[in-house]
Design an enzyme around this catalytic site. Structure first.
Site, mmCIF file in Angstrom:
data_model
loop_
_atom_site.group_PDB
_atom_site.id
_atom_site.type_symbol
_atom_site.label_atom_id
_atom_site.label_comp_id
_atom_site.label_asym_id
_atom_site.label_seq_id
_atom_site.Cartn_x
_atom_site.Cartn_y
_atom_site.Cartn_z
ATOM 1 N N GLU A 245 0.835 -1.197 0.000
ATOM 2 C CA GLU A 245 0.000 0.000 0.000
ATOM 3 C C GLU A 245 0.875 1.254 0.000
ATOM 4 O O GLU A 245 1.908 1.298 0.663
ATOM 5 C CB GLU A 245 -0.884 -0.023 1.257
ATOM 6 N N LYS A 303 -10.091 1.544 -2.614
ATOM 7 C CA LYS A 303 -10.468 1.065 -1.290
ATOM 8 C C LYS A 303 -11.882 1.514 -0.945
ATOM 9 O O LYS A 303 -12.212 2.692 -1.037
ATOM 10 C CB LYS A 303 -9.483 1.581 -0.238
ATOM 11 N N CYS A 353 -5.365 -3.070 3.228
ATOM 12 C CA CYS A 353 -5.140 -2.844 4.660
ATOM 13 C C CYS A 353 -6.296 -3.381 5.525
ATOM 14 O O CYS A 353 -6.578 -4.567 5.536
ATOM 15 C CB CYS A 353 -4.908 -1.355 4.894
#
Length: 443
Positions: A245, A303, A353
């Site tokens: 990321e 995301k 994440c």
């Protein structure tokens, strides 16, 4: 005093299975004590101890990297732990007593509140779910394929309940059922592995110190070194190169950035999956995963489940941006497309994440994928329990979805996890390097 000490001990017993000590078997005496002492004060002190010890590592991000006053940080953190305790511990107990106080009902209510806590409020906090610890149980862990992590919570609670009630025949029947369920799940995966195509992957652990990532100038100084790692990786002729990321300081859409141009040039030698921040539609930031190959963009994923306070400020807490400079700035924009990125025979799901903790999201992303790559950066928490807890979710999701998971972390531990929840290969914490491994593409 004796009752208070017992409640604190209870909280410690619940914490240790979620700690880096990995004392997973202590979840049973922890729940045993909850069944033995179903009263509000015990649950309040037990829950607060449990959440405080398990989550105290989040203060690393707020104090060490967020420059928030330690006293203020721990005060707010204590209030958060109190909220979690009342939500997860005291409310189920209150409802249980209102519904007649039959002990067999308490596991159901506790698990239902785990589900509720995973989604409400502000997108939820699906963390420290009892069923996570079952990923360490021999044989039985495979039953997560059918039960999911929440079914795993019920299983642990009822194993403990039956032992508490000394109903040993029923306990044996439950253990046998979960064992056979796990055996069936394992056989399914073994059969799928027989015809699965092999993929060679190169995972890059960039190991950029978090304090340097927070400075644009310092972060950009790592660009050449990171590109050199990519260049070294593509020489191994992998089928896929994966970076973590926010791997580079440049925005994806900045076509004139030299680092971006070199990354695209390297993609002629091997497809590259990389996590980057981008600014689109004016000044709207996105946290995304991009796959580039043959010098062009193949696909991307934005995301969807953003982290409250970390990536956006929920209503009515916007005023905190004026109080804490570390969280000022624009809120990230959530993505909307639940889809894998497709390149030739690779369909890769890319939860970013914290998203790995959401059962439904990972399930939806993985449904049409044959591989899962989690791009993350746990540098915010150093080498703490928070990093361990995050990694444990990858093992759970590997079993639930029956797929290989590539855990690609800036700080560590970057790893390959097989569909049985086993770590095939991993790199040590904060060691910069390339992990080469073979995985299988599973439907």
């Amino acid at each position: 005093m004796k009752r208070s000490l017992l409640a604190i001990l209870n909280g410690i017993l619940l914490y240790l299975p979620f700690s880096s000590y990995n004392l997973w078997f202590l979840i049973f005496p922890g729940i045993f004590m909850l069944l033995r002492r179903p009263n509000q004060m015990h649950y309040l002190l037990t829950g607060f101890t449990f959440f405080f010890l398990s989550l105290r590592c989040v203060n690393i991000a707020s104090i060490e990297y967020g420059d928030i006053n330690p006293f203020l940080a721990y005060t707010l953190f204590a209030l958060f732990c109190l909220f979690l305790t009342i939500y997860q511990m005291n409310l189920p107990l209150y409802m249980w007593k209102k519904m007649g106080g039959r002990l067999w009902l308490l596991p159901v209510l506790y698990t239902l509140f785990e589900v509720a806590r995973s989604y409400v409020p502000y997108g939820g906090f699906p963390w420290l779910i009892v069923g996570e610890t079952s990923v360490n149980f021999p044989a039985v862990k495979y039953s997560l394929r059918f039960l999911t992590v929440y079914g795993g919570s019920l299983l642990i609670w009822y194993i403990t309940y039956l032992a508490f009630k000394r109903r040993f025949l029923a306990l044996l029947a439950l253990l046998s059922f979960s064992f056979l369920l796990g055996l069936s799940a394992k056989q399914q995966i073994l059969k799928a592995l027989e015809d699965a195509k092999i993929l060679k992957v190169a995972l890059l652990q960039t190991a950029v110190p978090q304090q340097d990532k927070l400075s644009d100038k310092k972060f950009r100084e790592y660009t050449d070194e990171m590109l050199s790692m990519v260049s070294q990786a593509v020489k191994e002729k992998p089928d896929l190169v994966v970076l973590p990321e926010s791997a580079f300081a440049f925005f994806f859409s900045d076509e004139f950035d030299r680092g971006r141009q070199e990354l695209f040039e390297l993609s002629y030698q091997a497809p590259i999956l990389v996590g980057l921040v981008d600014i689109r539609e004016g000044l709207k930031p996105y946290n995304s995963a991009y796959l580039v190959a043959d010098g062009q963009l193949v696909g991307y994923y934005d995301k969807i489940r953003l982290l409250p306070i970390g990536e956006y400020m929920p209503f009515p807490f916007g005023f905190l941006k004026d109080v804490f400079s570390a969280i000022s700035g624009l809120d990230y924009v959530p993505g909307t497309q639940k889809r894998p990125i497709v390149y030739k025979n690779i369909q890769v799901a890319t939860p970013i994440c914290f998203e790995i903790a959401y059962w439904d999201l990972v399930k939806e992303l993985s449904k049409k994928a044959n591989l899962v790559a989690v791009l993350t950066n746990d540098g915010w928490f150093n080498h703490s329990d928070c990093s361990y807890q995050h990694f444990m979710w990858a093992k759970v999701r590997a079993i639930e979805n029956g797929k290989f998971i590539l855990w690609v972390n800036n700080s560590g531990d970057t790893a390959v996890i097989n569909p049985f929840g086993e770590v095939v290969k991993k790199m040590p914490y904060m060691k910069r390097g390339i992990l080469i491994e073979y995985v299988r593409l599973l439907p």
